[in-house]
Design a protein around this motif. Sequence first.
Motif, PDB file in Angstrom:
ATOM      1  N   GLY A   1     -24.590   4.048  15.035  1.00 39.58           N
ATOM      2  CA  GLY A   1     -25.580   3.350  15.834  1.00 39.58           C
ATOM      3  C   GLY A   1     -26.902   3.160  15.137  1.00 39.58           C
ATOM      4  N   SER A   2     -27.796   2.512  15.856  1.00 42.60           N
ATOM      5  CA  SER A   2     -29.122   2.211  15.323  1.00 42.60           C
ATOM      6  C   SER A   2     -29.991   3.464  15.280  1.00 42.60           C
ATOM      7  CB  SER A   2     -29.793   1.147  16.210  1.00 42.60           C
ATOM      8  OG  SER A   2     -29.951   1.642  17.536  1.00 42.60           O
ATOM      9  N   LEU A   3     -31.129   3.331  14.622  1.00 40.59           N
ATOM     10  CA  LEU A   3     -32.116   4.410  14.563  1.00 40.59           C
ATOM     11  C   LEU A   3     -33.360   3.968  15.323  1.00 40.59           C
ATOM     12  CD1 LEU A   3     -31.893   5.383  10.778  1.00 40.59           C
ATOM     13  CD2 LEU A   3     -30.569   6.299  12.694  1.00 40.59           C
ATOM     14  N   PRO A   4     -33.957   4.850  16.108  1.00 41.11           N
ATOM     15  CA  PRO A   4     -35.200   4.470  16.786  1.00 41.11           C
ATOM     16  C   PRO A   4     -36.337   4.294  15.791  1.00 41.11           C
ATOM     17  CG  PRO A   4     -34.697   6.779  17.181  1.00 41.11           C
ATOM     18  CD  PRO A   4     -33.524   6.204  16.445  1.00 41.11           C
TER      19      PRO A   4
ATOM     20  N   ALA B   1     -17.600  12.336   6.086  1.00 45.66           N
ATOM     21  CA  ALA B   1     -18.559  11.695   6.980  1.00 45.66           C
ATOM     22  C   ALA B   1     -18.295  10.198   7.042  1.00 45.66           C
ATOM     23  CB  ALA B   1     -19.989  11.951   6.503  1.00 45.66           C
ATOM     24  N   VAL B   2     -18.374   9.648   8.248  1.00 45.55           N
ATOM     25  CA  VAL B   2     -18.232   8.212   8.497  1.00 45.55           C
ATOM     26  C   VAL B   2     -19.530   7.725   9.118  1.00 45.55           C
ATOM     27  CG1 VAL B   2     -16.976   6.444   9.788  1.00 45.55           C
ATOM     28  CG2 VAL B   2     -15.748   8.418   8.830  1.00 45.55           C
ATOM     29  N   ALA B   3     -20.067   6.626   8.603  1.00 47.45           N
ATOM     30  CA  ALA B   3     -21.322   6.085   9.134  1.00 47.45           C
ATOM     31  C   ALA B   3     -21.138   4.629   9.523  1.00 47.45           C
ATOM     32  CB  ALA B   3     -22.450   6.215   8.113  1.00 47.45           C
ATOM     33  N   ASP B   4     -21.649   4.289  10.699  1.00 48.62           N
ATOM     34  CA  ASP B   4     -21.655   2.916  11.205  1.00 48.62           C
ATOM     35  C   ASP B   4     -23.097   2.599  11.576  1.00 48.62           C
ATOM     36  OD1 ASP B   4     -21.308   0.478  12.408  1.00 48.62           O
ATOM     37  OD2 ASP B   4     -20.120   1.215  14.091  1.00 48.62           O
ATOM     38  N   THR B   5     -23.794   1.927  10.679  1.00 44.48           N
ATOM     39  CA  THR B   5     -25.212   1.646  10.889  1.00 44.48           C
ATOM     40  C   THR B   5     -25.552   0.321  10.230  1.00 44.48           C
ATOM     41  OG1 THR B   5     -27.431   2.644  10.768  1.00 44.48           O
ATOM     42  CG2 THR B   5     -25.991   2.912   8.845  1.00 44.48           C
ATOM     43  N   SER B   6     -26.841   0.010  10.167  1.00 49.75           N
ATOM     44  CA  SER B   6     -27.249  -1.290   9.642  1.00 49.75           C
ATOM     45  C   SER B   6     -28.587  -1.166   8.939  1.00 49.75           C
ATOM     46  CB  SER B   6     -27.348  -2.314  10.783  1.00 49.75           C
ATOM     47  OG  SER B   6     -28.287  -1.881  11.755  1.00 49.75           O
ATOM     48  N   GLY B   7     -29.013  -2.267   8.310  1.00 48.06           N
ATOM     49  CA  GLY B   7     -30.317  -2.312   7.665  1.00 48.06           C
ATOM     50  C   GLY B   7     -30.415  -1.386   6.467  1.00 48.06           C
ATOM     51  N   PRO B   8     -31.639  -0.953   6.143  1.00 48.80           N
ATOM     52  CA  PRO B   8     -31.817  -0.051   4.991  1.00 48.80           C
ATOM     53  C   PRO B   8     -31.017   1.237   5.123  1.00 48.80           C
ATOM     54  CG  PRO B   8     -33.932  -0.946   5.705  1.00 48.80           C
ATOM     55  CD  PRO B   8     -32.923  -1.358   6.745  1.00 48.80           C
TER      56      PRO B   8
ATOM     57  N   LYS C   1     -18.792   1.576   7.876  1.00 46.42           N
ATOM     58  CA  LYS C   1     -18.169   0.526   8.679  1.00 46.42           C
ATOM     59  C   LYS C   1     -19.233  -0.456   9.205  1.00 46.42           C
ATOM     60  CE  LYS C   1     -17.452  -0.728  12.311  1.00 46.42           C
ATOM     61  NZ  LYS C   1     -17.998  -2.031  12.869  1.00 46.42           N
ATOM     62  N   PRO C   2     -19.765  -1.330   8.329  1.00 44.86           N
ATOM     63  CA  PRO C   2     -20.666  -2.370   8.812  1.00 44.86           C
ATOM     64  C   PRO C   2     -19.858  -3.545   9.373  1.00 44.86           C
ATOM     65  CG  PRO C   2     -20.392  -2.600   6.461  1.00 44.86           C
ATOM     66  CD  PRO C   2     -19.604  -1.373   6.865  1.00 44.86           C
ATOM     67  N   ASN C   3     -20.518  -4.387  10.185  1.00 39.79           N
ATOM     68  CA  ASN C   3     -19.897  -5.672  10.492  1.00 39.79           C
ATOM     69  C   ASN C   3     -20.360  -6.693   9.459  1.00 39.79           C
ATOM     70  OD1 ASN C   3     -22.420  -6.803  11.341  1.00 39.79           O
ATOM     71  ND2 ASN C   3     -22.096  -6.041  13.430  1.00 39.79           N
ATOM     72  N   ALA C   4     -19.838  -7.895   9.525  1.00 41.97           N
ATOM     73  CA  ALA C   4     -20.114  -8.883   8.479  1.00 41.97           C
ATOM     74  C   ALA C   4     -21.603  -9.205   8.396  1.00 41.97           C
ATOM     75  CB  ALA C   4     -19.306 -10.155   8.746  1.00 41.97           C
ATOM     76  N   GLU C   5     -22.274  -9.327   9.545  1.00 44.68           N
ATOM     77  CA  GLU C   5     -23.699  -9.661   9.544  1.00 44.68           C
ATOM     78  C   GLU C   5     -24.529  -8.526   8.964  1.00 44.68           C
ATOM     79  OE1 GLU C   5     -21.670  -9.898  12.163  1.00 44.68           O
ATOM     80  OE2 GLU C   5     -21.441 -12.079  12.239  1.00 44.68           O
ATOM     81  N   GLU C   6     -24.193  -7.305   9.325  1.00 45.26           N
ATOM     82  CA  GLU C   6     -24.926  -6.146   8.796  1.00 45.26           C
ATOM     83  C   GLU C   6     -24.748  -6.028   7.291  1.00 45.26           C
ATOM     84  OE1 GLU C   6     -24.432  -3.456  12.867  1.00 45.26           O
ATOM     85  OE2 GLU C   6     -23.011  -3.272  11.198  1.00 45.26           O
ATOM     86  N   LEU C   7     -23.533  -6.270   6.809  1.00 49.13           N
ATOM     87  CA  LEU C   7     -23.273  -6.195   5.377  1.00 49.13           C
ATOM     88  C   LEU C   7     -24.051  -7.275   4.633  1.00 49.13           C
ATOM     89  CD1 LEU C   7     -21.698  -4.932   3.018  1.00 49.13           C
ATOM     90  CD2 LEU C   7     -19.850  -6.554   3.507  1.00 49.13           C
ATOM     91  N   ALA C   8     -24.056  -8.511   5.167  1.00 52.37           N
ATOM     92  CA  ALA C   8     -24.769  -9.607   4.506  1.00 52.37           C
ATOM     93  C   ALA C   8     -26.269  -9.359   4.475  1.00 52.37           C
ATOM     94  CB  ALA C   8     -24.462 -10.921   5.224  1.00 52.37           C
ATOM     95  N   ALA C   9     -26.808  -8.729   5.518  1.00 48.05           N
ATOM     96  CA  ALA C   9     -28.242  -8.439   5.540  1.00 48.05           C
ATOM     97  C   ALA C   9     -28.602  -7.349   4.547  1.00 48.05           C
ATOM     98  CB  ALA C   9     -28.664  -8.021   6.952  1.00 48.05           C
ATOM     99  N   ALA C  10     -27.727  -6.358   4.382  1.00 41.22           N
ATOM    100  CA  ALA C  10     -28.013  -5.248   3.466  1.00 41.22           C
ATOM    101  C   ALA C  10     -27.768  -5.624   2.015  1.00 41.22           C
ATOM    102  CB  ALA C  10     -27.162  -4.037   3.841  1.00 41.22           C
ATOM    103  N   VAL C  11     -26.742  -6.449   1.767  1.00 42.55           N
ATOM    104  CA  VAL C  11     -26.386  -6.867   0.406  1.00 42.55           C
ATOM    105  C   VAL C  11     -26.271  -8.388   0.416  1.00 42.55           C
ATOM    106  CG1 VAL C  11     -24.829  -6.497  -1.542  1.00 42.55           C
ATOM    107  CG2 VAL C  11     -25.068  -4.713   0.206  1.00 42.55           C
TER     108      VAL C  11
END
Length: 307
Positions: free
Chosen positions: A138-141, A163-170, A184-194
């Motif tokens: 999930g997201s971080l506050p 450990a398994v992480a599902d997050t986004s951004g930096p 486990k990013p989704n396609a949009e999260e992966l494209a934004a990070a890389v």
Amino acid sequence: MTRVVCVTPNPAVDVTYRVPVVEPGASHRVADVLERPGGKGVNVARVLQALGVPADVVAPLGGPGGHWLAGALAEGGLAVRAVPVAAATRRTVTVVDDSGAATAFNEPGRPLSAAEWASVVAAVTEEVRGADALVVSGSLPAGAPDDLLPRLISAARAAGVPAVADTSGPALLSAAGAGPALLKPNAEELAAAVPGLEPADAARRLLALGAGHVVVSQGADGLLGLTGDGAAWRVAAVPGVGGNPTGAGDATVAALVRGLVTGAPWPDVLADAAALGAAAVLEAAAGEVDLAAYARFLPTLNTERLA
């Protein structure tokens, strides 16, 4: 017995409204209201529980909503390690109409103090001892430490726990550098990070940073999964499935972590994740799966190696 620790850095009280149709600017009579403990790690834990895999929830909880959330999880049979914080736990609202379309309104998480985040890390460090896997989802506050995910992943690795992480951004990049077993990013999260790369090449960038496996959710295009050697695999999405996609990614993560713990073959793990994610779309609330549909979907899926 297998035990998975599921961390939700940004938990929520999830409220789902069901209405016949959503009309912007109009008043709506709500046909049904459902309140549930929410946050992506919470959803993963509930799906694991449905699959017969014991899961413990760790989350910072505060205010009346946090108190309610902890009690609701315990009543549902999940072990809860609530980390008390001053900030009130947020709410999210999802409006689902009769067509199955879902419109979500997600409050931001309230900031926590450095001492409160240190308490979260300490709680996770204790919980992963003797566990079989850690999920951070999930997201971080706002204001969360930049090194929060690396600290949590490092605690798991020190305990010999994948450990398994599902997050986004930096946070996605910093998590990769800590050496998780799977991202486990989704396609949009992966494209934004890389940015600027095809999904498989972007996923390989995460592998190069230190991730053991990367699985990318691609919606109607199914799942793309890469192993540590850079081999790419794809499983198509189950066709013709409509409903509430809110918890599909969380169900996918649950299947992936179960596959890692059991040591199932990688093609089977990906097919299982795609089937379980599709079965979650059929349910009105995140964290639930239609197990009968899951059993129907799984034999229809085949994983192909791309490279």
